[in-house]
Design a protein around this motif. Sequence first.
Motif, PDB file in Angstrom:
ATOM      1  N   PRO A  10       0.701  -1.158   0.022  1.00 40.92           N
ATOM      2  CA  PRO A  10      -0.019  -0.004   0.092  1.00 40.92           C
ATOM      3  C   PRO A  10       0.876   1.355  -0.046  1.00 40.92           C
ATOM      4  O   PRO A  10       0.334   2.275  -0.254  1.00 40.92           O
ATOM      5  CB  PRO A  10      -0.728  -0.227   1.416  1.00 40.92           C
ATOM      6  N   GLU A  11       2.071   1.155   0.449  1.00 46.21           N
ATOM      7  CA  GLU A  11       2.915   2.446   0.462  1.00 46.21           C
ATOM      8  C   GLU A  11       3.238   2.920  -0.722  1.00 46.21           C
ATOM      9  O   GLU A  11       3.516   3.901  -1.249  1.00 46.21           O
ATOM     10  CB  GLU A  11       4.211   2.055   1.179  1.00 46.21           C
ATOM     11  N   THR A  12       3.083   1.958  -1.849  1.00 49.75           N
ATOM     12  CA  THR A  12       2.984   2.257  -3.319  1.00 49.75           C
ATOM     13  C   THR A  12       2.167   3.362  -3.935  1.00 49.75           C
ATOM     14  O   THR A  12       2.530   4.382  -4.642  1.00 49.75           O
ATOM     15  CB  THR A  12       2.866   1.185  -4.181  1.00 49.75           C
ATOM     16  N   LYS A  13       1.069   3.536  -3.120  1.00 48.18           N
ATOM     17  CA  LYS A  13      -0.014   4.669  -3.319  1.00 48.18           C
ATOM     18  C   LYS A  13       0.669   5.947  -2.870  1.00 48.18           C
ATOM     19  O   LYS A  13       0.193   6.977  -3.573  1.00 48.18           O
ATOM     20  CB  LYS A  13      -1.169   4.327  -2.387  1.00 48.18           C
ATOM     21  N   ASN A  14       1.552   6.110  -2.050  1.00 50.25           N
ATOM     22  CA  ASN A  14       2.163   7.216  -1.472  1.00 50.25           C
ATOM     23  C   ASN A  14       2.849   8.042  -2.717  1.00 50.25           C
ATOM     24  O   ASN A  14       2.879   9.125  -2.779  1.00 50.25           O
ATOM     25  CB  ASN A  14       3.013   7.133  -0.376  1.00 50.25           C
ATOM     26  N   ASN A  15       3.537   7.293  -3.610  1.00 54.93           N
ATOM     27  CA  ASN A  15       4.105   7.837  -4.811  1.00 54.93           C
ATOM     28  C   ASN A  15       3.128   8.661  -5.741  1.00 54.93           C
ATOM     29  O   ASN A  15       3.334   9.846  -6.013  1.00 54.93           O
ATOM     30  CB  ASN A  15       4.714   6.772  -5.695  1.00 54.93           C
ATOM     31  N   TYR A  16       2.037   8.048  -5.762  1.00 54.71           N
ATOM     32  CA  TYR A  16       0.998   8.592  -6.827  1.00 54.71           C
ATOM     33  C   TYR A  16       0.101   9.669  -6.034  1.00 54.71           C
ATOM     34  O   TYR A  16      -0.256  10.743  -6.676  1.00 54.71           O
ATOM     35  CB  TYR A  16       0.250   7.733  -7.384  1.00 54.71           C
ATOM     36  N   ILE A  17       0.114   9.466  -4.802  1.00 52.25           N
ATOM     37  CA  ILE A  17      -0.528  10.702  -3.843  1.00 52.25           C
ATOM     38  C   ILE A  17       0.294  11.704  -4.044  1.00 52.25           C
ATOM     39  O   ILE A  17       0.008  13.227  -4.273  1.00 52.25           O
ATOM     40  CB  ILE A  17      -0.788  10.259  -2.383  1.00 52.25           C
ATOM     41  N   LYS A  18       1.650  11.713  -3.881  1.00 47.28           N
ATOM     42  CA  LYS A  18       2.643  12.754  -3.950  1.00 47.28           C
ATOM     43  C   LYS A  18       2.894  13.409  -5.457  1.00 47.28           C
ATOM     44  O   LYS A  18       2.830  14.686  -6.012  1.00 47.28           O
ATOM     45  CB  LYS A  18       4.088  12.121  -3.921  1.00 47.28           C
ATOM     46  N   ARG A  19       2.420  12.535  -6.447  1.00 47.67           N
ATOM     47  CA  ARG A  19       2.391  13.044  -7.864  1.00 47.67           C
ATOM     48  C   ARG A  19       1.170  13.812  -7.863  1.00 47.67           C
ATOM     49  O   ARG A  19       1.375  15.087  -8.476  1.00 47.67           O
ATOM     50  CB  ARG A  19       2.234  11.876  -8.602  1.00 47.67           C
ATOM     51  N   PHE A  20       0.269  13.491  -7.396  1.00 47.10           N
ATOM     52  CA  PHE A  20      -1.013  14.391  -7.338  1.00 47.10           C
ATOM     53  C   PHE A  20      -0.826  15.668  -6.600  1.00 47.10           C
ATOM     54  O   PHE A  20      -1.080  16.745  -7.399  1.00 47.10           O
ATOM     55  CB  PHE A  20      -2.046  13.526  -6.800  1.00 47.10           C
ATOM     56  N   LYS A  21      -0.158  15.651  -5.749  1.00 45.32           N
ATOM     57  CA  LYS A  21       0.168  16.881  -4.932  1.00 45.32           C
ATOM     58  C   LYS A  21       1.093  18.082  -5.684  1.00 45.32           C
ATOM     59  O   LYS A  21       0.948  19.126  -5.729  1.00 45.32           O
ATOM     60  CB  LYS A  21       0.752  16.907  -3.650  1.00 45.32           C
ATOM     61  N   ILE A  22       1.968  17.293  -6.362  1.00 42.40           N
ATOM     62  CA  ILE A  22       2.909  18.054  -7.109  1.00 42.40           C
ATOM     63  C   ILE A  22       2.330  18.863  -8.282  1.00 42.40           C
ATOM     64  O   ILE A  22       2.339  19.891  -8.390  1.00 42.40           O
ATOM     65  CB  ILE A  22       4.008  17.291  -7.634  1.00 42.40           C
TER      66      ILE A  22
END
Length: 491
Positions: free
Chosen positions: A166-178
Amino acid sequence: MENKSLKQIIDNRLEKLKKIRELGIEPYAYDYDSSHHTSEINEKLIDTKVSLAGRVMSLRKMGKASFANIQDQEGRIQFYIARDDVGEDNYNLFKLTDIGDFVGIEGKVFKTKTDALTIKVSHLTILSKNIKPIPDVKEKDGEKYNLVSDKEFRYRKRFLDLIINPETKNNYIKRFKIINSIRSFLNDHGYIEVETPVLQPIYGGANAKPFTTHHNALDQDFYLRIATELYLKQLIVGGFEKVYELSKDFRNEGIDRSHNPEFTMLEFYQAYSDYNFMMDFVEQMFKKVVKDLDMKKISWDGHKIDFSKKFARKTMGELIKDHTGNDIDISDHSAVYKVCKDLKLEVSKKDSLATLIDEIMRRKVEPNLIQPTYVINHPVEISPLAKVNRDGDKDFTERFELFIAGMEFANGFSELNDPIDQRKRFEDQSRKKDGGDEEAFPIDENFLEAIETGMPPTAGVGIGIDRLVMLLIDTRWIRDAIIFPTLKSLK
RNA sequence: GCCUCAGUAGCUCAAUGGUAGAGCAGUGGCCUCUUAAGCCAUUGGUUGUAGGUUCGAGUCCUUCCUGGGGUACCA
């Protein structure tokens, strides 16, 4: 096709599905009202009644009572379910639950003898029955066992990767924030977001091989865009003063650690500005993104990146001197050629000055630009859409590229608005193309007509979003930044 | 593109050229504080593909497929 072992498991689950329906329960529910996410469960909620929805990730059945873990978007928590608490019928339903099922649970928060925060279930609802089993990953003290090690599996079955890791999600959440941060930065500066064609009758704006497709009704070939530049500048001609587009661009080239055939590009253009303004502006943008993500320290592939200082700005001549020790006039072909030879670069005397400079930059300079650095004033030959220097050598342009950690992040310039010069540059590209350069672009009369109509002085920038995401999630693999990377189909 | 390594059960991994095996998951049984739950029993394999060498190939050779890691071009 699945073989016997997997088929056995699936058949079994189908059997359970049938049994659940025989109990008069629909195993694929329509909705569920939950009061909390797993991350919100804490000691203050002990004895409070809560409801949660998520996927069952582990089961420890002990006859008339059981423990299990449920995972939602925010994390995981243990629940305890006992026949005497939920009643015979509901417990029988639980007995038909498998790892991978979605369930809703309601019950009170309590702590076990071993101090584990747990939900004591008073009622369990089946929300979605798993048919195809998920790899069972065991976890103890934060360490995972039986973890799927195959990267291919993780890219092809991203949904499973996200479940298991589930930590994989963090990358894409961060992408969204960027992307959010960039968008709000531009919007706040009065920029208008536009959408230009993906299907283009003629491609341009970058040096790259395009994808080709065909429109049946028009009986016409189209190219998937390699850049948005030529359209965005037509909008500047049309009177927009600040425009941007966040676009998927497509380039028919190799796939490797840092290249995906479709990738996300930001391009923006501002009228009445030059490249000096844009360097400041891009620097502000990068610093804002870092701030919005609350990143105090940035490290990438072992390098510590310092965003607190002003970004350096250096000409190619200065950088060649700094990184190779050769203090030369980079307008002097023979001097540059000699440096290439001294550095044992594979070049030919017939190579153009621009090619030779580019070779030194690529091999000896760019990989060593770790802290944010603007490389400025590129040769005109490799900058067909940039204005020449307003003072000094007319073989060089008002262009910049931002390098961080050895990677290129931004490319911008004072946009060429002299229609006569622009036509000449296109003709040069066209000759290169005829000469076999697959990446040169063809003459775009429509664009040239726009420039002839008159484009105000303008500065523009392109930023590779996937690269920026790579930097900020600290990965060397573009596939970690792109949620569904391009893969070859299995035959 | 080129070089190189890898592919065995749903997952993680074994198996000197000599009978394909274990743990987890699954199934059946016992079990009301477990957490990589435990105990007993048990199902599950065209060893990525197609050929070849051999008395005998998961293992050696060749082809192809997919991927990883380099490297070239490109963002």
